[in-house]
Design a protein around this motif. Sequence first.
Motif, PDB file in Angstrom:
ATOM      1  N   ASP A   6       0.897  -1.157   0.000  1.00 11.92           N
ATOM      2  CA  ASP A   6       0.000   0.000   0.000  1.00 11.92           C
ATOM      3  C   ASP A   6       0.934   1.204   0.000  1.00 11.92           C
ATOM      4  O   ASP A   6       1.323   1.721   1.043  1.00 11.92           O
ATOM      5  CB  ASP A   6      -0.883  -0.066   1.248  1.00 11.92           C
ATOM      6  N   ASP A  55      -9.859   4.785  -1.080  1.00  8.92           N
ATOM      7  CA  ASP A  55      -9.670   3.337  -0.974  1.00  8.92           C
ATOM      8  C   ASP A  55      -9.507   2.606  -2.309  1.00  8.92           C
ATOM      9  O   ASP A  55      -9.625   1.385  -2.358  1.00  8.92           O
ATOM     10  CB  ASP A  55     -10.806   2.687  -0.179  1.00  8.92           C
ATOM     11  N   ASP A  58      -6.469   0.364  -1.941  1.00  6.93           N
ATOM     12  CA  ASP A  58      -6.798  -0.717  -1.000  1.00  6.93           C
ATOM     13  C   ASP A  58      -7.676  -1.770  -1.670  1.00  6.93           C
ATOM     14  O   ASP A  58      -7.438  -2.976  -1.539  1.00  6.93           O
ATOM     15  CB  ASP A  58      -7.529  -0.168   0.224  1.00  6.93           C
ATOM     16  N   ASN A  59      -8.698  -1.310  -2.383  1.00  6.12           N
ATOM     17  CA  ASN A  59      -9.622  -2.239  -3.041  1.00  6.12           C
ATOM     18  C   ASN A  59      -8.917  -3.069  -4.109  1.00  6.12           C
ATOM     19  O   ASN A  59      -9.225  -4.253  -4.278  1.00  6.12           O
ATOM     20  CB  ASN A  59     -10.807  -1.478  -3.641  1.00  6.12           C
ATOM     21  N   VAL A  62      -6.926  -5.794  -2.302  1.00  3.95           N
ATOM     22  CA  VAL A  62      -7.830  -6.855  -1.832  1.00  3.95           C
ATOM     23  C   VAL A  62      -8.283  -7.717  -3.008  1.00  3.95           C
ATOM     24  O   VAL A  62      -8.348  -8.945  -2.893  1.00  3.95           O
ATOM     25  CB  VAL A  62      -9.044  -6.262  -1.084  1.00  3.95           C
ATOM     26  N   THR A  73       1.022  -2.536   4.950  1.00  2.00           N
ATOM     27  CA  THR A  73       0.066  -1.445   5.073  1.00  2.00           C
ATOM     28  C   THR A  73      -0.074  -0.987   6.520  1.00  2.00           C
ATOM     29  O   THR A  73       0.128  -1.770   7.444  1.00  2.00           O
ATOM     30  CB  THR A  73      -1.330  -1.860   4.547  1.00  2.00           C
ATOM     31  N   ASP A  75      -3.006   0.551   7.068  1.00  4.01           N
ATOM     32  CA  ASP A  75      -4.459   0.652   7.018  1.00  4.01           C
ATOM     33  C   ASP A  75      -5.090  -0.569   7.699  1.00  4.01           C
ATOM     34  O   ASP A  75      -5.008  -1.685   7.185  1.00  4.01           O
ATOM     35  CB  ASP A  75      -4.892   0.750   5.554  1.00  4.01           C
ATOM     36  N   LEU A  78      -7.822  -2.519   5.684  1.00  2.00           N
ATOM     37  CA  LEU A  78      -7.177  -3.280   4.613  1.00  2.00           C
ATOM     38  C   LEU A  78      -6.511  -4.523   5.191  1.00  2.00           C
ATOM     39  O   LEU A  78      -6.660  -5.626   4.647  1.00  2.00           O
ATOM     40  CB  LEU A  78      -6.162  -2.416   3.869  1.00  2.00           C
ATOM     41  N   GLU A  81      -9.071  -7.206   5.841  1.00  2.00           N
ATOM     42  CA  GLU A  81      -9.542  -7.899   4.639  1.00  2.00           C
ATOM     43  C   GLU A  81      -8.489  -8.865   4.102  1.00  2.00           C
ATOM     44  O   GLU A  81      -8.819  -9.954   3.629  1.00  2.00           O
ATOM     45  CB  GLU A  81      -9.930  -6.893   3.561  1.00  2.00           C
TER      46      GLU A  81
END
Length: 150
Positions: A6, A55, A58-59, A62, A73, A75, A78, A81
């Motif tokens: 990230d 995000d 992040d998405n 994932v 990361t 986050d 995140l 997930e």
Amino acid sequence: MKIWVDADACPVVIKEILFRAAERTKIEMTLVANQPIRTPPSRFIKMLQVPQGFDVADNEIVRRVAAGDLVITSDIPLADEVIEKGGHALSPRGERFTPDSIKARLNMRDFMETMRGSGVDTSGGPPPLSQSDRMAFANHLDRLLTINKK
């Protein structure tokens, strides 16, 4: 195992540790960010630029992460997930997120957001990255990569 970073908020010194580790272990690493990030020439290091937006990076991580992959990361959502998908999550400060620790971190994060939402000043942010943080990161990274090689 692949390493996903990230990268928008990852400190430069941590990226440099990761660059050396990817070369040394010959593990593919992808930095995901919404702006270009300079990487050294390497067949093991890639940069994936995603569109601007909340995000989005992040998405994308994932979406692409697989069980056994490592994500770097800070986050907390995140990291949660990633762990749910069977991956490993490590913060740039060397904190390894686990199924046991991540729920407590999510609860604390939510509590702090509630405090800020009610007008309590929680400013200050984390302290600068220290030498001991760098060492903790490098040590945890080395352990995770060593386990992967076996």
